[in-house]
Design an enzyme around this catalytic site. Sequence first.
Site, PDB file in Angstrom:
ATOM      1  N   GLU A 183     -12.347  -7.285   2.223  1.00  0.00           N
ATOM      2  CA  GLU A 183     -11.508  -6.959   3.382  1.00  0.00           C
ATOM      3  C   GLU A 183     -10.019  -7.129   3.114  1.00  0.00           C
ATOM      4  OE1 GLU A 183     -11.102  -7.874   8.190  1.00  0.00           O
ATOM      5  OE2 GLU A 183     -12.714  -8.811   7.029  1.00  0.00           O
ATOM      6  N   PRO A 190     -13.351  -5.131  -3.718  1.00  0.00           N
ATOM      7  CA  PRO A 190     -12.009  -4.706  -4.128  1.00  0.00           C
ATOM      8  C   PRO A 190     -10.918  -5.745  -3.932  1.00  0.00           C
ATOM      9  CG  PRO A 190     -12.621  -3.671  -2.059  1.00  0.00           C
ATOM     10  CD  PRO A 190     -13.845  -4.354  -2.570  1.00  0.00           C
ATOM     11  N   PHE A 191     -11.155  -6.792  -3.124  1.00  0.00           N
ATOM     12  CA  PHE A 191     -10.152  -7.828  -2.952  1.00  0.00           C
ATOM     13  C   PHE A 191     -10.653  -9.159  -3.517  1.00  0.00           C
ATOM     14  CE2 PHE A 191      -8.814  -4.599   0.016  1.00  0.00           C
ATOM     15  CZ  PHE A 191      -7.451  -4.558  -0.204  1.00  0.00           C
ATOM     16  N   SER A 192     -11.279  -9.086  -4.670  1.00  0.00           N
ATOM     17  CA  SER A 192     -11.724 -10.291  -5.355  1.00  0.00           C
ATOM     18  C   SER A 192     -10.517 -11.047  -5.914  1.00  0.00           C
ATOM     19  CB  SER A 192     -12.676  -9.932  -6.491  1.00  0.00           C
ATOM     20  OG  SER A 192     -13.856  -9.318  -5.995  1.00  0.00           O
ATOM     21  N   LYS A 203     -15.483  -5.256  11.255  1.00  0.00           N
ATOM     22  CA  LYS A 203     -16.249  -5.854  12.340  1.00  0.00           C
ATOM     23  C   LYS A 203     -17.464  -4.970  12.568  1.00  0.00           C
ATOM     24  CE  LYS A 203     -15.107  -9.106  13.737  1.00  0.00           C
ATOM     25  NZ  LYS A 203     -15.513 -10.469  13.310  1.00  0.00           N
ATOM     26  N   ARG A 253      -7.212   0.161  -7.782  1.00  0.00           N
ATOM     27  CA  ARG A 253      -6.629   0.674  -9.024  1.00  0.00           C
ATOM     28  C   ARG A 253      -6.064  -0.414  -9.932  1.00  0.00           C
ATOM     29  NH1 ARG A 253      -2.025   5.446  -9.888  1.00  0.00           N
ATOM     30  NH2 ARG A 253      -1.807   5.098 -12.137  1.00  0.00           N
ATOM     31  N   PHE A 254      -5.407  -1.432  -9.378  1.00  0.00           N
ATOM     32  CA  PHE A 254      -4.654  -2.379 -10.214  1.00  0.00           C
ATOM     33  C   PHE A 254      -5.230  -3.787 -10.114  1.00  0.00           C
ATOM     34  CE2 PHE A 254      -1.483   0.910  -9.182  1.00  0.00           C
ATOM     35  CZ  PHE A 254      -1.065   1.248 -10.463  1.00  0.00           C
TER      36      PHE A 254
END
Length: 475
Positions: free
Chosen positions: A275, A257-259, A291, A51-52
């Site tokens: 991840e 999503p964790f770029s 995993k 979202r952010f």
Amino acid sequence: MSEHLYTPPSTTLLISEISGYPPLTGLFESVQHQPYAMLLDTAGSDKRFGRFNIMVWEPDITVITRNNITTISRPGSDDSVEANGKPLAVLDTVQRHYFSALQTVSDVPQEILEQLPFQTGTVGLAGYDLGRSYETLPSKARNDYLCPDLAAGLYSQSLIEDNETGKLYYCRLDDKPSQPDFITREDKLAKAGSFSLTGAWQSNLTEPEYISALETINDYLLAGDCYQVNMAQRFTATFNGSEWDAYKTLRTANKAPFSAFIRLDNTAILSISPERFLSVKDGCVETKPIKGTRPRFADKDKDRASAEDLLSAEKDRAENLMIVDLLRNDLSKHCQPGSVKVPALFALESYEAVHHMVSTVTGKLNTGASPLDLLAGAFPGGSITGAPKIRAMEIIDELEPDRRNVYCGSIFYVGHRQDMDSSILIRTLLAENGRLHCWAGGGIVADSVAGDEYQETLDKVSKILPVLETKREPQ
């Protein structure tokens, strides 16, 4: 330690909605060249934690660890001290003192304020080799990197983009201007140049060398040294131009999503990680180990079959379960007794290049424990070391020719309200000295097939190396 390093310019936090500006990536382009400019980017992901987006720049304080020496500094001044203690404990001390007395003033609705992550606080990079500050490990692998083991900034301002509503929020201590100086005039919205590869990707291990390393790991497994070891290879190419331009290309191709993009003094980190490592909000802890991997296919039937093969694979389920057990143990060091649970086991998450098997482990943080205590207690993440963790890390140092540096470390934030989120730095590139490094690996267990494991490393970078290869200069 200098008291000046503990003293914030203000204790009043102002939060306001601002409008009429480009998306956050466009604004970040204006500062991406500045040391310690950092972007935490969901990259258009449709995942629930997408979202952010958060950007920070011009830190008040930096905390840097190299070779077990931690230095606290104020950028632009001679105010700098070396600190005793473990690096994340030092960072925790500075963070707590600097942001402990903030009072928030805002006309933004309270329900929005409660949802906004971070606001002000610490954003940083903890490389895999920060683990050497906590454990005694061998030093066989080459270490020729410029990037430090810990590089964190304390930021008294941030811009936060809400992807759900499209709104943009400016969070700042009240000594800052009412709007960031680089967006008050359109001509300050700088543009980055272009990126190009100048050479082909080269691995630090040939395929036979990689398979030979897996055979050595198998010997260790059969001898009972460990149950699982994560083995990686590193790809390197030379490049010219803008790392930010390369990052924009990768974020579009991967939507992870964790770029994140981080600029340091002599290096840049480009991460398109899917991840999560550890998150903390209102004392509730979550980790989501990955995993188990299968490739994606354009053909829907083949793609569905690939996902089903992953979910039914006994080897991958066993491998995933080993790491879940390891993380349950790591979380229990700083979570309340009996609070560590596994609400989701062997779930499927699909990304642009691969399907992943993902589990979820939760807990409740001990009273008196901080998010950075939790991070230190679980670092580096078990999903990218193996089990038991320390023995697996010893074997990694023996068999991988080069240290991992940023790879399999974490990018994290800790807000002034003691909320935290962090990633595992897979699908991550390090740019320094005109070279671009990218790693890929996998967990090796007793019934691993060497050829399949080697192919899995290539699958994991199938939306990275070929994507950047399209920007290679003609020979």
